[in-house]
Motif scaffolding. Sequence first.
Motif, PDB file in Angstrom:
ATOM      1  N   THR A 299       0.877  -1.126   0.017  1.00 27.09           N
ATOM      2  CA  THR A 299      -0.042   0.027   0.104  1.00 27.09           C
ATOM      3  C   THR A 299       1.011   1.252  -0.115  1.00 27.09           C
ATOM      4  O   THR A 299       2.122   1.059   0.221  1.00 27.09           O
ATOM      5  N   LYS A 300       0.232   2.263  -0.149  1.00 26.03           N
ATOM      6  CA  LYS A 300       0.989   3.619   0.015  1.00 26.03           C
ATOM      7  C   LYS A 300       1.688   3.909   1.356  1.00 26.03           C
ATOM      8  O   LYS A 300       1.208   3.104   2.332  1.00 26.03           O
ATOM      9  N   ASP A 301       2.688   4.436   1.539  1.00 28.17           N
ATOM     10  CA  ASP A 301       3.549   4.729   2.814  1.00 28.17           C
ATOM     11  C   ASP A 301       2.566   5.434   3.729  1.00 28.17           C
ATOM     12  O   ASP A 301       1.821   6.238   3.343  1.00 28.17           O
ATOM     13  N   ILE A 302       2.457   5.057   5.047  1.00 28.03           N
ATOM     14  CA  ILE A 302       1.694   6.083   5.934  1.00 28.03           C
ATOM     15  C   ILE A 302       2.592   6.454   7.288  1.00 28.03           C
ATOM     16  O   ILE A 302       3.873   5.884   7.296  1.00 28.03           O
ATOM     17  N   ASN A 303       2.190   7.425   7.750  1.00 24.30           N
ATOM     18  CA  ASN A 303       3.174   8.100   8.762  1.00 24.30           C
ATOM     19  C   ASN A 303       2.707   7.306  10.313  1.00 24.30           C
ATOM     20  O   ASN A 303       1.695   7.858  10.801  1.00 24.30           O
ATOM     21  N   VAL A 304       3.588   6.588  10.473  1.00 19.96           N
ATOM     22  CA  VAL A 304       3.457   5.368  11.957  1.00 19.96           C
ATOM     23  C   VAL A 304       3.293   6.394  13.023  1.00 19.96           C
ATOM     24  O   VAL A 304       2.601   6.395  13.952  1.00 19.96           O
ATOM     25  N   VAL A 305       4.077   7.640  13.263  1.00 19.63           N
ATOM     26  CA  VAL A 305       4.084   8.653  14.234  1.00 19.63           C
ATOM     27  C   VAL A 305       2.796   9.115  14.599  1.00 19.63           C
ATOM     28  O   VAL A 305       2.348   9.512  15.713  1.00 19.63           O
ATOM     29  N   ASP A 306       2.006   9.304  13.463  1.00 14.73           N
ATOM     30  CA  ASP A 306       0.491   9.857  13.626  1.00 14.73           C
ATOM     31  C   ASP A 306      -0.360   8.838  14.411  1.00 14.73           C
ATOM     32  O   ASP A 306      -1.466   9.209  15.238  1.00 14.73           O
ATOM     33  N   CYS A 307       0.007   7.671  14.571  1.00 11.84           N
ATOM     34  CA  CYS A 307      -0.711   6.567  15.336  1.00 11.84           C
ATOM     35  C   CYS A 307      -0.225   6.642  17.039  1.00 11.84           C
ATOM     36  O   CYS A 307      -0.961   6.011  17.616  1.00 11.84           O
ATOM     37  N   LEU A 308       0.839   7.205  17.370  1.00 13.93           N
ATOM     38  CA  LEU A 308       1.310   7.316  18.714  1.00 13.93           C
ATOM     39  C   LEU A 308       0.502   8.370  19.487  1.00 13.93           C
ATOM     40  O   LEU A 308       0.260   9.169  18.846  1.00 13.93           O
ATOM     41  N   THR A 309       0.613   7.875  20.453  1.00 14.54           N
ATOM     42  CA  THR A 309      -0.224   8.966  21.524  1.00 14.54           C
ATOM     43  C   THR A 309       0.834  10.020  22.210  1.00 14.54           C
ATOM     44  O   THR A 309       2.113   9.563  21.980  1.00 14.54           O
ATOM     45  N   TYR A 310       0.322  10.934  22.981  1.00 17.44           N
ATOM     46  CA  TYR A 310       1.256  11.878  23.581  1.00 17.44           C
ATOM     47  C   TYR A 310       2.239  10.947  24.380  1.00 17.44           C
ATOM     48  O   TYR A 310       3.612  11.362  24.426  1.00 17.44           O
ATOM     49  N   GLU A 311       1.672  10.070  25.339  1.00 16.71           N
ATOM     50  CA  GLU A 311       2.458   9.470  26.217  1.00 16.71           C
ATOM     51  C   GLU A 311       3.223   8.547  25.482  1.00 16.71           C
ATOM     52  O   GLU A 311       4.571   8.128  25.681  1.00 16.71           O
ATOM     53  N   ASP A 312       3.216   7.914  24.241  1.00 20.15           N
ATOM     54  CA  ASP A 312       3.959   7.185  23.566  1.00 20.15           C
ATOM     55  C   ASP A 312       5.358   8.062  23.174  1.00 20.15           C
ATOM     56  O   ASP A 312       6.499   7.369  23.312  1.00 20.15           O
ATOM     57  N   ARG A 313       5.054   8.966  22.618  1.00 24.27           N
ATOM     58  CA  ARG A 313       6.094   9.885  22.021  1.00 24.27           C
ATOM     59  C   ARG A 313       6.933  10.536  23.152  1.00 24.27           C
ATOM     60  O   ARG A 313       8.144  10.352  23.202  1.00 24.27           O
ATOM     61  N   ASP A 314       6.273  10.816  24.251  1.00 21.57           N
ATOM     62  CA  ASP A 314       7.188  11.137  25.342  1.00 21.57           C
ATOM     63  C   ASP A 314       7.890  10.126  25.955  1.00 21.57           C
ATOM     64  O   ASP A 314       9.140  10.202  26.285  1.00 21.57           O
ATOM     65  N   ALA A 315       7.308   8.700  25.850  1.00 21.91           N
ATOM     66  CA  ALA A 315       8.301   7.659  26.424  1.00 21.91           C
ATOM     67  C   ALA A 315       9.492   7.379  25.457  1.00 21.91           C
ATOM     68  O   ALA A 315      10.555   7.257  25.908  1.00 21.91           O
ATOM     69  N   ILE A 316       9.397   7.635  24.100  1.00 19.74           N
ATOM     70  CA  ILE A 316      10.267   7.543  23.119  1.00 19.74           C
ATOM     71  C   ILE A 316      11.385   8.410  23.268  1.00 19.74           C
ATOM     72  O   ILE A 316      12.536   8.487  23.328  1.00 19.74           O
ATOM     73  N   ALA A 317      10.882   9.916  23.447  1.00 15.44           N
ATOM     74  CA  ALA A 317      11.659  10.967  23.699  1.00 15.44           C
ATOM     75  C   ALA A 317      12.662  10.785  24.996  1.00 15.44           C
ATOM     76  O   ALA A 317      13.741  11.087  25.013  1.00 15.44           O
TER      77      ALA A 317
END
Length: 67
Positions: free
Chosen positions: A20-38
Motif C-alpha cells: 500500500t502507500k506509505d503511512i506516517n506511523v508517528v500519527d498513530c502514537l499517543t502523546y504518552e508514547d511520544r514522550d516515552a520514546i523521547a
Amino acid sequence: MEYNDLMQQAEDYDRKMCRTKDINVVDCLTYEDRDAIAKIVDARVAKEYGFDYPFKWSFRCSGYFIC
C-alpha cells in the motif's frame, strides 16, 4: 513530467510490489508514547555523548501494508 504522472508511477510500483502507500506511523502514537520514546532517546544520547551541548532531534517513522 506532470505531478499526476509521477503519482500514477508510484501507485503502479506499489501495486507491482504488493504494498500500500506509505503511512506516517508517528500519527498513530499517543502523546504518552511520544514522550516515552523521547525519554529513551534523550537518556541514551546523554549516556553516550554526555551533556556538554544541547541536543535537538526529530523522529520520523513510516510504514506500509503488504497486500
